[in-house]
Design an enzyme around this catalytic site. Structure first.
Site, mmCIF file in Angstrom:
data_model
loop_
_atom_site.group_PDB
_atom_site.id
_atom_site.type_symbol
_atom_site.label_atom_id
_atom_site.label_comp_id
_atom_site.label_asym_id
_atom_site.label_seq_id
_atom_site.Cartn_x
_atom_site.Cartn_y
_atom_site.Cartn_z
ATOM 1 N N ASP A 189 -20.984 40.112 -21.142
ATOM 2 C CA ASP A 189 -22.445 40.064 -21.103
ATOM 3 C C ASP A 189 -22.882 38.602 -20.916
ATOM 4 O O ASP A 189 -22.369 37.709 -21.596
ATOM 5 C CB ASP A 189 -22.959 40.619 -22.444
ATOM 6 C CG ASP A 189 -24.460 40.779 -22.482
ATOM 7 O OD1 ASP A 189 -25.078 41.009 -21.430
ATOM 8 O OD2 ASP A 189 -25.028 40.684 -23.605
ATOM 9 N N HIS A 197 -35.018 39.243 -25.506
ATOM 10 C CA HIS A 197 -33.870 39.300 -26.405
ATOM 11 C C HIS A 197 -34.359 39.036 -27.820
ATOM 12 O O HIS A 197 -35.252 38.228 -28.034
ATOM 13 C CB HIS A 197 -32.838 38.232 -26.025
ATOM 14 C CG HIS A 197 -32.086 38.549 -24.764
ATOM 15 N ND1 HIS A 197 -32.023 37.672 -23.712
ATOM 16 C CD2 HIS A 197 -31.372 39.629 -24.403
ATOM 17 C CE1 HIS A 197 -31.271 38.215 -22.745
ATOM 18 N NE2 HIS A 197 -30.879 39.400 -23.142
ATOM 19 N N GLY A 198 -33.774 39.696 -28.804
ATOM 20 C CA GLY A 198 -34.203 39.525 -30.193
ATOM 21 C C GLY A 198 -35.283 40.542 -30.524
ATOM 22 O O GLY A 198 -35.642 41.370 -29.696
ATOM 23 N N GLY A 207 -32.427 43.308 -23.624
ATOM 24 C CA GLY A 207 -33.438 43.141 -24.671
ATOM 25 C C GLY A 207 -34.035 44.455 -25.131
ATOM 26 O O GLY A 207 -35.238 44.555 -25.382
ATOM 27 N N ALA A 208 -33.192 45.484 -25.280
ATOM 28 C CA ALA A 208 -33.732 46.816 -25.608
ATOM 29 C C ALA A 208 -33.931 47.044 -27.108
ATOM 30 O O ALA A 208 -34.538 48.045 -27.493
ATOM 31 C CB ALA A 208 -32.836 47.898 -25.024
ATOM 32 N N THR A 254 -29.363 42.991 -31.008
ATOM 33 C CA THR A 254 -30.032 42.604 -32.263
ATOM 34 C C THR A 254 -30.094 43.741 -33.286
ATOM 35 O O THR A 254 -29.815 43.521 -34.471
ATOM 36 C CB THR A 254 -31.453 42.098 -31.953
ATOM 37 O OG1 THR A 254 -31.334 41.022 -31.020
ATOM 38 C CG2 THR A 254 -32.151 41.603 -33.195
HETATM 39 P P1 13P Z 1 -31.327 42.618 -27.870
HETATM 40 O O1 13P Z 1 -30.681 41.572 -28.706
HETATM 41 O O2 13P Z 1 -32.789 42.504 -27.786
HETATM 42 O O3 13P Z 1 -30.867 43.984 -28.243
HETATM 43 O O4 13P Z 1 -30.808 42.372 -26.381
HETATM 44 C C1 13P Z 1 -29.463 42.540 -26.098
HETATM 45 C C2 13P Z 1 -29.129 42.146 -24.720
HETATM 46 O O5 13P Z 1 -29.923 42.217 -23.812
HETATM 47 C C3 13P Z 1 -27.766 41.685 -24.477
HETATM 48 O O6 13P Z 1 -27.580 41.205 -23.196
#
Ligand code: 13P
Length: 284
Positions: A82, A180-181, A209-210, A233
């Site tokens: 990733d 993200h987060g 960023g889901a 996250t």
């Molecule tokens: P989150 O930390 O918001 O879940 O995003 C994860 C992500 O997009 C990893 O590439």
């Protein structure tokens, strides 16, 4: 079963309008929890690690754990890098046994992003490894990667089509307003933009960023063409909170098996909920 790349699973998700979870793992416990949840739900799975996790655990250890999981459970499992931040790291991961990589050149000038991504596609495809790339910027913090809120450049649909054609990537991560987060305010996604990108681009689309995106928005994004959703996250927080709870009740606990197990169990629960939401249960 051997680890697989993401080609077949993402194409099937695209055809049948569901999404695969790209779940970020950090160690043996988080990996085991995610795999167990996917197996129980018969869901194809993408296990993924950031460069930060690779620095922490080593790509060889991670690949070995993923291989064991894949041999143990007969569901398709891909091991994915990733936010790969260099050609060298991509090479190391492929050598270690990763079956899919993301090369994130999204902060580079457009032409440089194309050149780097193309170079990665050439070597990855020669090794049977699939490639995800990103266009536009997902704001927020992901390990060592920090994208300031005010950068917020959403993906341009025409550029996305051009980028896919010029690079030959297998899937494209797009920016339509996720971060993200965890979110501080209301989550607003640009579905019109997603619709346009999906019309112009002929490969699976990915949403980073889901974590913390309301279920209704996730469902709509999948309906409009998102085939992979990344979750980091929410898993980290549930793991940490369950462990904090152990120490709150028993500050003297010192047995890692005892204080890690509740974290593992909690991640399993969260992943099962996500699999249900993404519609990928029963597809393996
Ligand atoms: P989150 O930390 O918001 O879940 O995003 C994860 C992500 O997009 C990893 O590439």
């Amino acid at each position: 079963m051997l680890l697989v790349n993401t080609k077949k699973m993402l194409e099937d998700a695209r055809k049948n309008k569901y999404a695969i979870g790209g779940f970020n793992i950090h160690n043996l416990e988080t990996l085991k929890a995610v795999v167990k949840a996917a197996y129980d739900m018969r869901a194809p799975l993408i296990l993924q690690t950031t460069p930060g996790t690779i620095n922490h655990a080593g790509e060889d250890y991670i690949a070995a754990m993923a291989r064991v999981a894949s041999e143990k459970y007969d569901i398709p499992i891909a091991l994915h890098l990733d936010h790969g931040n260099s050609f060298e790291l991509v090479m190391r991961c492929i050598k270690a046994g990763y079956t899919s990589v993301m090369i994130d050149g999204s902060m580079l000038p457009y032409e440089e992003n194309i050149a780097l991504t193309k170079k990665v596609v050439e070597v990855a495809h020669a090794a049977g490894v699939t490639v995800e790339a990103e266009l536009g910027n997902v704001v927020g913090v992901e390990d060592d990667l920090y994208v300031k809120e005010d950068i917020n450049a959403l993906t341009d649909p025409k550029m996305a089509a051009d980028f896919v054609e010029k690079t030959g990537i297998d899937s494209l991560a797009i920016a339509i307003g996720t971060a993200h987060g965890m979110y501080k305010g209301e989550v607003k996604l640009d579905f019109e933009r997603l619709r346009e990108i999906a019309n112009l681009v002929d490969i699976p689309l990915v949403l980073h960023g889901a974590s913390g995106v309301p279920d209704e928005l996730v469902k709509k994004a999948i309906e409009l063409g998102i085939c992979k959703l990344n979750i980091a996250t929410e898993l980290k927080m549930s793991f940490a909170n369950a462990i904090k709870e152990v120490f709150k009740n028993n500050p003297a606990e010192s047995d890692p098996r005892k204080f890690l197990a509740p974290g593992e169990k909690k991640i399993e629960e969260v992943v099962k909920e996500k699999i249900k939401l993404f519609g990928c249960g029963g597809r393996a």
